[in-house]
Enzyme design. Structure first.
Site, short mmCIF file in Angstrom:
data_model
loop_
_atom_site.label_atom_id
_atom_site.label_comp_id
_atom_site.label_asym_id
_atom_site.label_seq_id
_atom_site.Cartn_x
_atom_site.Cartn_y
_atom_site.Cartn_z
N GLU A 149 116.23 15.61 4.04
CA GLU A 149 117.16 16.36 4.90
C GLU A 149 117.79 17.46 4.07
OE1 GLU A 149 119.95 14.22 7.41
OE2 GLU A 149 118.48 12.61 7.72
N GLU B 239 120.12 7.10 5.01
CA GLU B 239 121.52 7.19 4.56
C GLU B 239 122.19 5.80 4.57
OE1 GLU B 239 123.62 10.54 6.34
OE2 GLU B 239 122.26 11.93 5.31
O1 AHR Z 1 120.70 15.74 10.48
C1 AHR Z 1 121.87 15.25 11.03
C2 AHR Z 1 122.36 14.00 10.35
O2 AHR Z 1 122.71 14.31 9.03
C3 AHR Z 1 121.37 12.88 10.18
O3 AHR Z 1 121.28 12.08 11.31
C4 AHR Z 1 121.90 12.12 9.03
O4 AHR Z 1 120.90 11.46 8.31
C5 AHR Z 1 122.63 13.16 8.21
O5 AHR Z 1 123.90 12.77 7.88
#
Ligand code: AHR
Length: 512
Positions: free
Chosen positions: A316, A193
């Protein structure tokens, strides 16, 4: 009919709602993609009780463990056929200095987990612990490296430490720490991110930085087969993907990531269990939006990479709700209901159906965080509805995708619509066909007619994950309330399959 199914039938009849109709023709196709097993991957961050107090209890714990990792968790993940595990973050990755997590545990410095609760960690779970765990699980490790606050040297040292077989300062350090042979890590994330917690970068700035890091990760021709994954877009930030694809030369990149979570509203995520239908509908709508996201990000990738050499990695995804009452807000601990089973089943169907470009995905997160497959409470452990979906769907891993043209009825709420039925189908190496079907409609049963005549199948079996209430979940007092059951309530004649799918249920058919 089992009591639970009777309740379901009763609920449907009481609602007075008729069964709606969806259809699909399922066929083999030329040049069909293989559904990469890595689509079924997971994610374990140093966040809340995922690592410490989740996976890792330490060797001195009374909870049975293998090198400090809970044996019951290892067993459950193996049975689910976990293919890969991403670590150590997430946002944590861009604060993590891997050298703090090697060597004698008592000598390791501490780290304050600035993003997640501000807790101080002792670094007792580090590189060896994680990579040995992956070996135990027979899962590929996916290491996310620190770009935000690290250096090129720190990153390349990590690669040398875990992958170099010959003499070298880092390989020798690894040997001093008790590991002779390298682990051979293929998958590497170049930050996480980077548009947010990874450094609030612009895509142009990150694309340049990425080129620099990627250059030093491998040899001239990447003969060691390192797989480099660029930190990707947040949901529908198509500009991010466009810039990366435009500015990063194709020989420096193997995968581009994408993150997308399902919630009601970012600032009002709503409860994990006691949600209402509006909250349910909005979460499902967001989960199903993965279809549009993949189509649009893929269209950009196609423009710059028409041969499809660069993969889309959804590293994710999952449901994100308010934390359970009384728990640390920074720990992201939430329960997991049949709504999560819907998110998992429908999202995995989307990934399967796009397996020509989507080659890996990682559900967030494995234990005690967000849409977890496992929850723990001291020595107790439960498997969530999401776990059961992942295990049911494992039959799709490395199978060949079958073509299907689905015409689905809608699930409607307050004048809005989403497709009610989601399906994906594959044929495995033994010639068995698996078809996963999800009905996300919270109220109505839907009939699905599948024309399988071209596949020449004779026999069909099925299993189902369902519950009387969409808010139902497994708990430490009732750990097996939701579990997979045999399902016989369908007709299969002359290659035509017809089934009434109860509201918020997942069915897996096996045919041969
Ligand atoms: O999964 C939780 C968080 O969500 C992670 O650390 C981040 O990459 C995303 O914003």
């Amino acid at each position: 009919m089992k009591f639970k199914n009777l309740l379901l039938a009763g609920a449907i009849m009481a609602s007075g709602l008729a069964t709606a109709q969806s259809t699909a023709v399922v066929e083999e196709q030329e040049n069909a993609p293989t559904i990469s097993r890595h689509i079924y991957g997971h994610f374990a961050e140093h966040l809340g009780r995922c690592i410490y107090g989740g996976f890792y209890v330490g060797e001195d714990s009374e909870i049975p463990n293998t090198a400090g990792v809970r044996t019951d968790i290892i067993q459950a993940l193996k049975e689910m056929k976990i293919p890969n595990l991403r670590w150590p973050g997430g946002c944590f990755a861009d604060t993590y200095h891997w050298k703090d997590g090697i060597g004698p545990k008592e000598d390791r410095p501490t780290i304050v987990n600035r993003w997640w609760g501000g807790v101080t960690e002792d670094n007792s779970f580090g590189t060896h612990d994680f990579l040995n765990l992956c070996e135990e699980l027979d899962a590929e490790p996916y290491l996310a490296a620190n770009i935000g606050s690290g250096t090129v040297q720190e990153f390349t040292d990590w690669i040398q430490y875990v992958n170099h077989d010959g003499e070298s300062p880092m390989a020798n350090l690894r040997r001093e720490n008790g590991r002779e042979k390298p682990w051979g890590v293929t998958y590497w994330g170049v930050g996480n991110e980077m548009w947010g917690c990874g450094g609030n970068m612009t895509p142009e700035y990150y694309a340049n930085l990425y080129r620099q890091y990627a250059t030093f990760m491998s040899s001239w021709d990447n003969d060691s087969g390192i797989y480099r994954i660029a930190s990707g877009a947040n949901v529908d930030d198509y500009h991010w993907t466009e810039v990366l694809m435009r500015d990063v030369p194709s020989h420096l990149i193997e995968g581009v990531a994408l993150h997308s979570y399902s919630f009601v509203e970012w600032d009002a995520k709503g409860p994990a269990v006691d949600f209402n239908e509006l909250q349910y509908f909005k979460t499902i709508e967001r989960a199903l939006n993965m279809e549009t996201l993949i189509q649009k990000h893929t269209a950009i990738m196609d423009k710059y990479d028409p041969e499809g050499k660069i993969d889309l990695i959804v590293d994710e995804w999952g449901g994100w709700y308010n934390v359970e009452e009384g728990t640390n807000p920074g720990f992201l601990y939430q329960q997991n209901t049949m709504r999560d089973a819907m998110i998992a089943g429908a999202t995995l169907n989307i990934f399967n159906n796009h397996s020509d470009r989507v080659k890996m995905a990682n559900l967030a997160q494995t234990v005690n965080v967000l849409q977890a497959v496992i929850l723990t409470d001291d020595e107790k452990m439960i498997l969530t509805p999401t776990y059961h979906v992942m295990k049911m769907y494992a039959v799709h891993q490395d199978a060949t995708l079958l073509k299907l043209d689905l015409k689905t009825d809608a699930y409607q709420y307050d004048g809005k619509k989403v497709p009610a039925i989601s399906v994906s189908a594959s044929k495995d190496a033994q010639g068995k066909v698996h078809i996963s079907v999800v009905n996300v409609d919270m109220n109505k049963s839907h009939n699905l007619s599948l024309d399988l005549t071209s596949l020449n199948l004779k026999k069909a079996d099925a299993s189902i994950l369902s519950a009387p209430d969409v808010r139902d979940h497994n708990s430490f007092d009732n750990p097996n309330k939701i579990q997979v059951e045999e399902f016989k309530d369908f007709k299969f004649k002359k290659g035509n399959l017809s089934v009434d799918i109860a509201p918020f249920s997942v069915i897996m058919f096996e045919l041969n």
